[in-house]
Scaffold this motif. Structure first.
Motif: not given
Lengths: 140, 183
Positions: A12-17, A46-49
């Motif tokens: 949902t929110y991606g790899a960025d905490f 993270h790769r997708l982000d």
């Protein structure tokens, strides 16, 4: 935090905490640092982000912006202003007087001609009226 | 030279100052276009939407209230609604095909080192529903927070998170299925 919850947050929110809800952030970081599977999932996210960020950076085309703005301003200049769309001119002299006279004439005509027409219709009866509507004048 | 605030620009636009509209476009148009382009999947359509959005900004500038919504949120809302109108109009042709129409102009993406990944991402994005694309764009490209993005799309926050979750999962699945190692 379970691995399933971790994956749900990643999806949902991606790899960025920093984007994660406050209550999940610390637990998420801990799980990433302790679970190899969580780490693997986080790296994939993270790769997708990174790809989103690369896509965002590579697609900017500033040259089109001024073209679009110019085109919009041309259309804006050609759009009639609110003033010219104002219908109040209809009610000001001389159009107002003409309109008023027409309305008055219509009312007077309706007042005197209405009863006559009504009487005629009553005298003719329903058959005659139907015939009139059908255009069969010989019945009259 | 000091930059005008968004409020000052909007006051200028409401007063009919073209300079203010140009300044606003310089500041926000790129992001407005990106949302339209990602949602509609076409540069040409995105340009039309961006142009129309600027005209709406011009005609409705006085109705923006800074205490109700940030300017960026208000602008994205205009763009999103225009996109929805376009998508409705496209329903005379099968929507999936309209959404997957390739832009005739080759982009700069192909010249990048990660062109393969980016073109797979583009294909994965095209396979999404327009609303899912908009959610991803607002959250990951425009870095909007959830409540603001939900407001733009006219959704509850819960519905927005759910939409974003499905969108991101779909992109990942498409990317995996399109990767070279896959059968």
């Amino acid at each position: 935090m379970t691995l399933a919850q971790f994956i749900h947050c990643l999806d949902t929110y991606g790899a960025d905490f920093r984007r994660w809800p406050d209550q999940d952030r610390a637990a998420g970081e801990r799980l990433r640092d302790t679970s190899p599977e969580a780490r693997q999932r986080w790296e994939a996210a993270h790769r997708l982000d990174e790809l989103f960020a690369l896509d965002r950076a590579s697609a900017a085309d500033r040259s089109r912006e001024s073209v679009i703005t110019d085109a919009a301003l041309r259309r804006i200049r050609n759009v009639p202003t609110r003033k010219s769309l104002d219908w109040r001119w209809l009610f000001r002299p001389p159009m107002g007087a003409a309109l008023g006279a027409t309305l008055a004439a219509g009312l007077i005509a309706g007042f005197y001609a209405g009863p006559v027409l009504h009487r005629s219709a009553q005298e003719m009866g329903p058959l005659a009226v139907t015939a009139l509507l059908d255009g069969e004048e010989e019945l009259l | 030279m000091t930059e005008d605030s968004d409020e000052a620009l909007m006051r200028g636009i409401a007063a009919g100052e073209e300079r203010a509209l140009r300044a606003l476009a310089a500041r926000h148009l790129e992001r407005m276009r990106r949302l339209a382009r990602k949602t509609l999947g076409s540069e040409a359509e995105a340009d039309d939407v961006a142009q129309e959005a600027l005209i709406r900004v011009w005609t409705h500038a006085a109705s923006w209230r800074p205490e109700r919504a940030r300017l960026s949120t208000w602008l994205y809302t205009i763009v999103w609604r225009l996109c929805v109108d376009r998508l409705r109009a496209l329903r005379t042709v099968p929507l999936e095909h309209a959404m997957q129409a390739e832009d005739p102009k080759p982009g700069a993406l192909e010249t990048l080192t990660r062109a393969g990944d980016l073109s797979r991402l583009a294909a994965a994005m095209r396979a999404l529903q327009p609303r899912q694309r908009a959610a991803l764009t607002l959250f990951y490209y425009e870095e909007m927070n959830g409540p603001d993005a939900a407001q733009v799309l006219g959704l509850s926050l819960r519905a927005f998170w759910s939409l974003l979750h499905r969108a991101r999962q779909s992109v990942q699945q498409h990317m995996t299925s399109l990767s070279p190692g896959q059968p």
